[in-house]
Design an enzyme around this catalytic site. Structure first.
Site, PDB file in Angstrom:
ATOM      1  N   ASP A  78       5.243   4.664  -1.661  1.00 14.46           N
ATOM      2  CA  ASP A  78       4.728   4.227  -0.367  1.00 14.46           C
ATOM      3  C   ASP A  78       4.768   5.342   0.664  1.00 14.46           C
ATOM      4  O   ASP A  78       3.888   5.438   1.527  1.00 14.46           O
ATOM      5  CB  ASP A  78       5.521   3.026   0.133  1.00 14.46           C
ATOM      6  CG  ASP A  78       5.071   1.741  -0.529  1.00 14.46           C
ATOM      7  OD1 ASP A  78       4.597   1.804  -1.677  1.00 14.46           O
ATOM      8  OD2 ASP A  78       5.190   0.665   0.098  1.00 14.46           O
ATOM      9  N   CYS A 119      11.137   1.506  -7.108  1.00 18.37           N
ATOM     10  CA  CYS A 119      10.549   1.552  -5.765  1.00 18.37           C
ATOM     11  C   CYS A 119       9.807   0.279  -5.396  1.00 18.37           C
ATOM     12  O   CYS A 119       9.721  -0.660  -6.166  1.00 18.37           O
ATOM     13  CB  CYS A 119       9.701   2.808  -5.616  1.00 18.37           C
ATOM     14  SG  CYS A 119      10.749   4.294  -5.573  1.00 18.37           S
ATOM     15  N   ASP A 120       9.214   0.314  -4.215  1.00 19.31           N
ATOM     16  CA  ASP A 120       8.848  -0.881  -3.456  1.00 19.31           C
ATOM     17  C   ASP A 120       8.162  -1.992  -4.252  1.00 19.31           C
ATOM     18  O   ASP A 120       8.582  -3.128  -4.230  1.00 19.31           O
ATOM     19  CB  ASP A 120       7.939  -0.492  -2.294  1.00 19.31           C
ATOM     20  CG  ASP A 120       8.650   0.387  -1.283  1.00 19.31           C
ATOM     21  OD1 ASP A 120       9.480   1.203  -1.709  1.00 19.31           O
ATOM     22  OD2 ASP A 120       8.363   0.282  -0.091  1.00 19.31           O
ATOM     23  N   LYS A 121       7.057  -1.696  -4.920  1.00 20.83           N
ATOM     24  CA  LYS A 121       6.310  -2.742  -5.619  1.00 20.83           C
ATOM     25  C   LYS A 121       6.707  -2.847  -7.081  1.00 20.83           C
ATOM     26  O   LYS A 121       6.373  -3.827  -7.743  1.00 20.83           O
ATOM     27  CB  LYS A 121       4.798  -2.476  -5.537  1.00 20.83           C
ATOM     28  CG  LYS A 121       4.270  -2.185  -4.142  1.00 20.83           C
ATOM     29  CD  LYS A 121       4.720  -3.212  -3.140  1.00 20.83           C
ATOM     30  CE  LYS A 121       4.626  -2.694  -1.730  1.00 20.83           C
ATOM     31  NZ  LYS A 121       5.381  -1.487  -1.462  1.00 20.83           N
ATOM     32  N   CYS A 191      14.284   5.844  -1.378  1.00 17.53           N
ATOM     33  CA  CYS A 191      14.573   6.429  -0.063  1.00 17.53           C
ATOM     34  C   CYS A 191      15.794   5.800   0.604  1.00 17.53           C
ATOM     35  O   CYS A 191      15.949   4.576   0.643  1.00 17.53           O
ATOM     36  CB  CYS A 191      13.360   6.306   0.841  1.00 17.53           C
ATOM     37  SG  CYS A 191      11.955   7.283   0.268  1.00 17.53           S
ATOM     38  N   GLU A 443       1.114  -0.755   4.957  1.00 21.95           N
ATOM     39  CA  GLU A 443       2.292  -0.615   5.805  1.00 21.95           C
ATOM     40  C   GLU A 443       1.989   0.241   7.029  1.00 21.95           C
ATOM     41  O   GLU A 443       1.103   1.097   6.996  1.00 21.95           O
ATOM     42  CB  GLU A 443       3.443   0.019   5.015  1.00 21.95           C
ATOM     43  CG  GLU A 443       4.033  -0.902   3.980  1.00 21.95           C
ATOM     44  CD  GLU A 443       5.223  -0.295   3.275  1.00 21.95           C
ATOM     45  OE1 GLU A 443       5.955  -1.048   2.628  1.00 21.95           O
ATOM     46  OE2 GLU A 443       5.421   0.934   3.354  1.00 21.95           O
ATOM     47  N   SER A 469       6.857  -0.855   6.634  1.00 19.37           N
ATOM     48  CA  SER A 469       7.834  -0.268   5.736  1.00 19.37           C
ATOM     49  C   SER A 469       9.200  -0.837   6.064  1.00 19.37           C
ATOM     50  O   SER A 469       9.479  -1.214   7.205  1.00 19.37           O
ATOM     51  CB  SER A 469       7.855   1.252   5.920  1.00 19.37           C
ATOM     52  OG  SER A 469       9.036   1.808   5.410  1.00 19.37           O
TER      53      SER A 469
END
Length: 553
Positions: A78, A119-121, A191, A443, A469
């Site tokens: 992202d 990570c995010d997704k 992150c 985002e 985010s």
């Protein structure tokens, strides 16, 4: 064994021959076959080291008598996709990840699965697939990145985004920004901070689909490798006991996870992902349920970006188990009889657990806030709801009213912020950025970080039908539903309209007469799709509202 369909009997001689083509021995073929779905690649900092995690999982599976078989899926960073066309594909990647893992796991009848995302997704996508396939399975993530150090202070990726605004505001030099970008992200891992990736990795642990420590052990720690080995062994235990993901991911387990979400002050993206994961488990989690849990679950941890503490400090303080132990004393409570990936109940997992730092994990008697970290707002601007990370909002912005500054794209808003055209008191409205309109619900870290960097974090609000985010802080309200592309009220906002925000009362109102709004609606036309070919165009046609998790119909 499920894998008998692949390997046993006269008619499976060709199948065995194909397995032997890859070097598998008769002994390996005879053992339980454990699929290891991973997202190792060389474009995401959180994934660059997943090959080591996968190797450790394989070790654990072999130690417990199974045969590990790894396969890969995609991932999107992202941070690298932010503020350009790439962000339209980020949320949309969740469905591809879920579908691709489901496809491989159904086409090749593994006996069990281990998911290795970070990570995010990728984490929610893999959890969705795990619940669809519903064979013994668990998840082990790659772990969080350490914070960087810049001139005696902890820094992270969002520090660099905010640095862009500081350069424009003449409070940081370009040389300082270059120095910061060298130091903010010191190595592999998701992150640093309670951003979306770490939020979801912690909540996977809270649901019970990952082992204790999954959300907080640093990516570079030897303990992370040991955890991966234990995950490989644990999945073999789940297989022997026939404990499946839907046995773990019950309504009570999701309620536990929402309470942990509130205590940690997780990313607002959890309000998209948790209902989407629950849907795959056959559990209905309406948006309003987040407010119900937030009213009972106090905010116990003040973590980056809204507070000073890092994931490493949370881990040292006892991690998610210590937070859950403390929540048991709150009005929210927890259901302790739920099953978990350890093969034990949550009650058994929490025996002997304690917090080692009463500032990083505050006791329920002295929380950072009496209510949870996330709030869902309703009103004539968001009839189906909007989401804010209230734990990261300055006290003076919990209630706010001001004139709308309206933009139909993130780029236009970003330019206005950096050019100094946004003033104290304004309410920035960014629309046509929802699941359909974006498409992909991009985002908004760049404009929100610019607002902070320009020194406007305590005087300017931002509202969007897109999302934020996990690194966002300030009075930033996203997921406004219905979205503008579907004719939601946010599409009817005009420059200068007064908007009233009252987060404690869960209200978001546009101070325009109903008759005037109807007049504007009569003249409104749906915009042309921004992308007309390929996956993003198909996604825009099929995706549902952000208020229902932005799942595909």
């Amino acid at each position: 064994m499920r894998s008998d369909a692949l390997r046993k009997g006269l008619e499976r001689a060709p199948h065995r021959s194909l397995l032997k083509a890859m070097g598998y021995t008769n002994e390996e073929i005879a053992r339980p076959l454990v699929g290891i779905a991973h997202a190792h690649n060389e474009i995401i900092p959180g994934h660059i080291h997943l090959d080591r995690i996968v190797a450790a999982v394989k070790d654990g599976v072999r130690m417990a008598g199974g045969t590990p078989i790894a396969f890969a899926t995609i991932g999107v960073c992202d941070g690298l996709a932010m503020n350009h066309q790439g962000m339209k594909y980020s949320l949309a990647s969740r469905e591809v990840i879920a579908d691709s893992v489901e496809i491989v796991a159904m086409a090749h009848p593994f006996d069990a699965l281990v998911m290795v995302p970070n990570c995010d997704k990728v984490t929610p996508g893999m959890l969705m697939a795990m619940l669809r396939v519903n064979i013994p399975a668990l998840m082990v993530s790659g772990g969080p990145m350490l914070t960087g150090r810049f001139r005696g202070k902890d820094v992270h990726l969002v520090s660099v985004f905010e640095g862009v605004g500081r350069v424009r505001a003449n409070t940081m030099s370009m040389d300082e920004l270059h120095e910061l970008e060298e130091k903010a992200c010191p190595g592999c891992g998701s992150c640093a901070g309670m951003f979306t990736a770490n939020s979801m990795n912690c909540l996977a642990e809270a649901i019970g689909l990952a082992l204790p420590g999954n959300g907080t052990i640093p990516a570079v720690a030897a303990a992370r490798i040991r955890l991966a080995k234990h995950a490989g062994m644990a999945v073999m235990n789940l297989l022997s006991e026939n404990i499946r993901p839907r046995d773990i991911a019950t309504t009570a387990a999701f309620e536990n996870a929402m309470a942990v979400d509130m205590a940690l002050g997780c990313s607002t993206n959890t309000v998209l992902h948790v209902p989407a994961i629950a849907r795959e488990a056959g559990v209905d989690l309406p948006l309003s349920s987040f407010n119900e849990v937030s009213a009972k679950a106090p905010h116990l941890c003040s973590l980056i970006p809204g507070g000073p503490h890092s994931l490493q400090q949370l881990d040292e303080a006892g991690g998610v188990p210590a937070v859950m132990h403390e929540l048991c004393k709150s009005e929210a409570g927890l259901n302790l009889e739920v099953m978990t990936a350890t093969g034990k109940t949550l009650r058994e997992n929490l025996e002997g657990v304690r917090s080692y730092d009463a500032e990083v994990i505050r006791p329920v008697s002295n929380p950072y806030h009496q209510v949870g970290g996330i709030a869902v707002l309703y009103g004539n601007l968001a009839p189906d709801g909007a989401v804010v990370k209230q734990s990261a909002v300055a006290d003076e912005m919990l209630t706010h009213r001001g004139p709308a500054r309206v933009f139909d794209s993130e780029a236009e808003a970003q330019a206005a912020i950096l050019d100094g055209r946004i003033k104290s008191g304004d309410v920035v409205v960014i629309r046509y950025c929802g699941p359909k309109g974006g498409p992909g619900m991009p985002e908004m870290l760049s404009p929100t970080a610019a607002i902070i960097g320009m020194g406007l974090g305590k005087s300017v609000a931002l509202i969007t039908d897109g999302r934020f985010s996990g690194g966002t802080q300030g009075a930033c309200i996203g997921h406004v539903s219905p979205e503008a592309a579907e004719g939601g009220p946010i599409a009817l906002v005009a420059e200068g309209d007064e908007i009233v925000i009252d987060i404690p009362k869960h209200q978001l109102e546009l101070r325009v007469a109903a008759a005037e709004l109807e007049k504007r609606r009569a003249g409104w036309q749906a915009p042309a799709p921004r992308i007309t070919t390929g996956y993003a165009a198909r996604y825009a046609r099929m995706v549902t509202s952000g208020s229902t998790g932005a799942v595909l119909e």
